[in-house]
Write a protein that holds these residues in place. Structure first.
Motif, short mmCIF file in Angstrom:
data_model
loop_
_atom_site.label_atom_id
_atom_site.label_comp_id
_atom_site.label_asym_id
_atom_site.label_seq_id
_atom_site.Cartn_x
_atom_site.Cartn_y
_atom_site.Cartn_z
N GLN A 42 0.83 -1.19 0.00
CA GLN A 42 0.00 0.00 0.00
C GLN A 42 0.88 1.25 0.00
OE1 GLN A 42 -3.30 0.02 -0.27
NE2 GLN A 42 -3.24 -2.21 -0.41
N GLN A 43 0.41 2.27 -0.70
CA GLN A 43 1.10 3.56 -0.69
C GLN A 43 0.57 4.35 0.49
OE1 GLN A 43 3.47 4.61 -2.85
NE2 GLN A 43 3.76 6.48 -1.69
N SER A 198 -3.55 5.73 4.30
CA SER A 198 -3.62 5.19 2.95
C SER A 198 -4.38 6.15 2.05
CB SER A 198 -4.34 3.83 2.96
OG SER A 198 -4.65 3.44 1.64
N THR A 200 -5.41 5.40 -0.90
CA THR A 200 -6.38 4.67 -1.70
C THR A 200 -7.51 4.10 -0.86
OG1 THR A 200 -4.96 2.72 -1.54
CG2 THR A 200 -4.72 4.10 -3.50
N HIS A 202 -8.14 5.14 2.33
CA HIS A 202 -8.60 6.19 3.24
C HIS A 202 -8.72 5.66 4.67
CE1 HIS A 202 -9.24 8.56 -0.32
NE2 HIS A 202 -10.09 7.67 -0.79
#
Length: 350
Positions: A42-43, A198, A200, A202
């Motif tokens: 995860q970014q 995150s 993406t 949230h």
């Protein structure tokens, strides 16, 4: 009545680098089932600001004004009602057990005419706590206590606007322990910290370490976003790209070894980056993706070179490179080819 503005509208993000040269492998452990997420890392980002420009102004205001004798602060009952409505519209699942009105500023000197901004704190039955700002009681933002406190650099100088101090919120480890308990996890927490957010999914992520050596990552939706809270063991969390940072004692000496200069030069060649290397240094490592951040002095590039090098040389898609001017915007300061730091850039290496 205007709809409350979600906190996400106000957030800025920055990369955090750490000086540790060692990869970190999470230990095994039992815990809750993680949310569905692909196997790729995860970014994760971290907030560059606490919540809003208003919150910073409130902090400055409170540095110069004592709030002990303030007559314009509302009662706990009214604070509970206001914060309850704000958190509900911000989609925060919080059964409030305590709330306080911390500060109120009528912002004539801020160019708002008669507008005012209030800072509130809320403690939730789940163990989570939030700092909430209300502007004229109809525009709101909220920040998880762990996220706000992660930005404190000098605790002795921290403003009331940067920390949670209600009795139920005052001890971060107890907050984390109670949050884990709501997911059926018995953990005597002796260390806890906010890992990031995150972009993406949230979600806010909080790492917790237990006295018995186990570790867990709690995830809760970022205010303004729908989602489900939960917890994962460090082992489970690592499989979705969010490794625990304290789980480093199971590594071997070979795992801890830094790659040498020749290895980094080889990664430049693999990526097709031209650099007649004179010298190089490891600036740090990313906190989540764990890429090495390396500065190169190149005979054929007067603007210098900074590369983000994944520890797994087969994962070429994660490789990035840029000159020192672009790197400064990312918060990386070059020493071999110094450049003037762009206005607004934050130095996040250490």
């Amino acid at each position: 009545m205007k709809t409350l503005a979600p906190v996400g509208n106000f957030l800025a993000f920055s990369l955090i680098l750490v000086s540790s040269a060692f990869a970190q492998s999470p230990p095994a452990g039992a815990g809750g089932v993680p949310q569905a997420a692909g196997p790729e890392k995860q970014q994760i980002y971290t907030r560059d600001t606490i919540a809003t420009e208003d919150l910073r102004k409130l902090a400055d205001f409170m540095d110069n004004e004592s709030i002990i004798e303030r007559k314009d602060l509302v009662s706990s009952r009214i604070a509970n009602e206001r914060v309850g409505r704000a958190l509900a519209l911000l989609k925060v699942d919080c059964k409030i057990i305590n709330a306080a009105h911390v500060a109120e500023v009528t912002g004539k000197e801020w160019g708002w005419k008669n507008a005012s901004v209030g800072l509130y704190e809320a403690a939730c039955e789940s163990g989570a706590g939030y700092l909430v700002t209300l502007r004229d009681t109809h525009e709101a933002s909220a920040t998880l206590c762990f996220a706000a406190e992660s930005q404190i650099k000098e605790p002795a100088k921290a403003s009331r606007a940067e920390r949670c101090l209600l009795p139920e919120n005052a001890v971060p480890n107890m907050r984390a322990q109670k949050m884990l308990g709501t997911f059926g996890i018995n953990c005597a927490v002796d260390a806890s910290q906010w890992l990031g957010e995150s972009a993406t999914l949230h979600l806010d992520y909080i790492e917790s370490r237990c006295k018995d050596g186990q570790g867990y990552v709690i995830h809760v939706p970022v205010p303004g976003n729908l989602g489900t809270a939960g917890a994962m063991s460090c082992e489970q969390s690592a499989t979705v790209g969010i490794p625990c940072t304290w789980a480093q004692h199971t590594q071997s000496a070979s795992d801890d070894a830094r790659p040498d200069l020749n290895w980094f030069k080889e990664q430049l060649k693999r990526a097709g980056v031209s650099c007649d290397v004179l010298q190089a240094r490891i600036v740090g490592r990313e906190k989540i993706r764990r890429r090495y951040v390396v500065e190169f002095q190149c005979r054929d590039n007067p603007n210098g070179l900074v590369a983000f090098v994944p520890p797994d040389s087969t994962n070429a898609k994660d490789f990035e490179s840029m000159d020192c001017i672009a790197a400064a915007v990312r918060g990386v300061r070059c020493e071999y080819s110094p450049v003037v730091k762009p206005m607004g850039a934050t130095d996040t290496t250490h």
